[in-house]
Structure formats: C-alpha cells, structure tokens
Write an enzyme that holds these catalytic residues in place. Structure first.
Site, mmCIF file in Angstrom:
data_model
loop_
_atom_site.group_PDB
_atom_site.id
_atom_site.type_symbol
_atom_site.label_atom_id
_atom_site.label_comp_id
_atom_site.label_asym_id
_atom_site.label_seq_id
_atom_site.Cartn_x
_atom_site.Cartn_y
_atom_site.Cartn_z
ATOM 1 N N MET A 73 0.841 -1.196 0.000
ATOM 2 C CA MET A 73 0.000 0.000 0.000
ATOM 3 C C MET A 73 0.880 1.253 0.000
ATOM 4 S SD MET A 73 -3.455 -0.900 1.999
ATOM 5 C CE MET A 73 -2.902 -0.673 3.656
ATOM 6 N N HIS A 93 9.530 -3.591 3.118
ATOM 7 C CA HIS A 93 9.033 -3.843 1.756
ATOM 8 C C HIS A 93 10.187 -4.170 0.809
ATOM 9 C CE1 HIS A 93 5.846 -1.013 3.338
ATOM 10 N NE2 HIS A 93 5.095 -2.005 2.902
HETATM 11 O O1 PAF Z 1 -0.083 -5.698 3.812
HETATM 12 C C1 PAF Z 1 -0.494 -4.782 3.074
HETATM 13 O O2 PAF Z 1 0.168 -3.775 2.847
HETATM 14 C C2 PAF Z 1 -1.875 -4.900 2.456
HETATM 15 O O3 PAF Z 1 -2.771 -5.512 3.323
HETATM 16 C C3 PAF Z 1 -1.852 -5.612 1.084
HETATM 17 C C4 PAF Z 1 -1.433 -7.048 1.200
HETATM 18 C C5 PAF Z 1 -0.913 -4.869 0.143
HETATM 19 C C6 PAF Z 1 -3.252 -5.574 0.479
HETATM 20 O O4 PAF Z 1 -3.703 -4.277 0.288
#
Ligand code: PAF
Length: 280
Positions: free
Chosen positions: A30, A37
């Site tokens: 997100m 990430h």
């Molecule tokens: O973990 C996240 O950032 C969100 O829940 C995801 C998996 C991208 C779904 O929107």
C-alpha cells in the site's frame, strides 16, 4: 523500471515476459515503503526473473474512514526506492482500475479471518482478500511475497488461495526490525519522538516472554505480556493471543502444537502497532 497505471498495459508487459520464459514475482503493497518492503522485493528478485510491485491503498480493507484518509501516500519516494532496489515494474492504479465495479465478494475462509485482527477490524480481511485476489488476477504471478509482521494476513491469504484454487505460491519473509527491535511499519512515522522511544518495549517484552513461558502456561504468558505492557505509559494492549501458527487456534499448553506464535496489537498513543513472535 516501468510504471503502469493501467491493468491492461501491465498485463501486456507480463505476457511478453512470460512468453520469453521468465517467471514473475509479485509484492503487493500500500506504499509508504520502508526497508521491510524492500526486503520483499530483494527476495522476489532472488526467486523470480522479474519483480512486479503494486502500490495501491485499498479502500475495501479499511474499516475506519479516518485511517484510510490519513494513510500515508508517498508514491514519488516509493518509486525511487523500488527503482533503486531493482524492481522491474510498479503498478500504481486508481481505485476504478482495480474495482471497475463495486466488489461484493465475500470470502468464507473461516476462523483464520475471524480471530484477532478479524475480530477487532470487522471486514478488514475480506477487503484484503478482495484486493489480493483481484491483483493476482491482473498480475498472474508465479509467487507472491508477504512480510511476517502481518502474520495473520499471510494465513488468511493462504486460506483464500486454497479457497479460490489459485496457483500462486505464497512466500512469507522475516520481519525487518529497527536496531532497537521495533518492527518496521508504515505507521511508525506517526509516532511522536516520545512514543517512538516507548514502542520498542513491545518486542522487548515479547522476547522476555520466551523465558517466562518456560515455567508458565500459554494463558499465564499472555496475561504476563499484557500486564507488562499496560504498565507502561502510552501503551495499551488490544489483544495478545498465543496460537497454533497454522490454524490460529489458541493453545492451552505448549505441547498442543508444533509451531506456536504469539500475536499482539498495541496502541502506542493513537498509533495501532502489531507484532508477533515464535515460541516454537
Ligand atoms: O499488507 C499490506 O500492505 C496490504 O494488506 C496488502 C497485502 C498490500 C493488500 O492491500
């Protein structure tokens, strides 16, 4: 790095890659990206020929409109980090691109989506399953990479993949922490400097509970963790549950299961933080 706003254009790119015999790894996010990430991107690049990342703040998984409105949106900085990490493509769609029509699907995956986060954030996991299944339909990856910080989310996504018969392989990746133990999260930027100095108590207490657990039951250990943290000003535990790592059923004794995980949500001031730890 290619940037796509259109699902059709992303699909054309992925079709070319697949036709050339290349495998595709997918990291759904997100945005508001951090080193956690980036560790998923690096893992995807190790295991697949191409890495596609989505940056999409999914409205259907927010049960609190204020949380959705204030969720950090930092696409320029995200794109720079992704290019630097070596991602091949980023998908940054509008809400209409992901949901041309209102998504009315309800995913019946049972208890894994009902306990803990499921109980405290009604509808949250159904929204996660809506968006992840929709993104899997668009990207059709070989593998998708998720961080262990959202331990329950991974269990829910695995259950969803089984339910819909998706061939995507779900890969879970270790939590990335600050030097003082705080799990990296897009929400950490909302902590005041004072709260930031208090928040590492969460993981410190979880780690200390590994010792406490040697002489006590799971129930006693849950209560000990809750009491330790609630005694610290600005911290308020929403839940702490010690569960079987697969079914997420609470365990009565340490012998009940081969893999046991403690999952916690704590408010640090107004900021809702989650973390977890393996007991075995
Ligand atoms: O973990 C996240 O950032 C969100 O829940 C995801 C998996 C991208 C779904 O929107």
């Amino acid at each position: 790095m290619k940037v796509f706003n259109s699902a059709a254009e992303l699909q054309a790119y992925i079709t070319t890659e697949r036709t050339a015999g290349r495998t595709v790894g997918f990291v759904p996010t997100m945005g508001a990206l951090h080193a956690g990430h980036i560790s998923l991107v690096k893992r995807a690049l190790q295991e697949c020929d191409r890495c596609v990342v989505s940056v999409f703040v999914n409205p259907t998984q927010f049960n609190d409109p204020k949380d959705l409105a204030t969720y950090p949106r930092t696409f320029e900085a995200d794109a720079l980090l992704l290019a630097e990490a070596g991602a091949d493509a980023v998908f940054h769609p509008s809400v209409e691109e992901v949901y041309p029509e209102r998504d009315e699907r309800i995913f019946e995956v049972g208890r894994v989506a009902e306990v803990m986060e499921g109980a405290h954030r009604p509808g949250h996991f159904n929204g996660v399953m809506q968006v992840v299944s929709r993104l899997f339909d668009i990207v059709r990856p070989d593998k998708a990479f998720f961080g262990d910080k959202d331990f329950q989310q991974i269990a829910v996504v695995r259950a969803m993949v089984r339910l819909i018969g998706s061939p995507v392989q779900i890969v879970d990746c270790p939590i990335v922490r600050e030097a003082d133990g705080l799990a990296l999260s897009s929400r950490n930027v909302r902590l005041t400097p004072e709260q930031r100095s208090i928040a590492p108590n969460i993981y410190r207490t979880l780690r200390e509970s590994l010792d406490f657990a040697k002489e006590h039951t799971p129930k006693e250990t849950e209560l000990w963790v809750i009491n330790q943290l609630n005694a610290i000003e600005q911290l308020r535990v929403e839940y702490y549950e010690i569960v079987d790592a697969d079914s997420l059923e609470r365990v009565e004794s340490w012998q009940d299961s081969l893999r046991i995980q403690g999952c916690i949500t704590v408010f640090c001031g107004e900021v809702r933080l989650i973390d977890n730890i393996a007991y075995k």
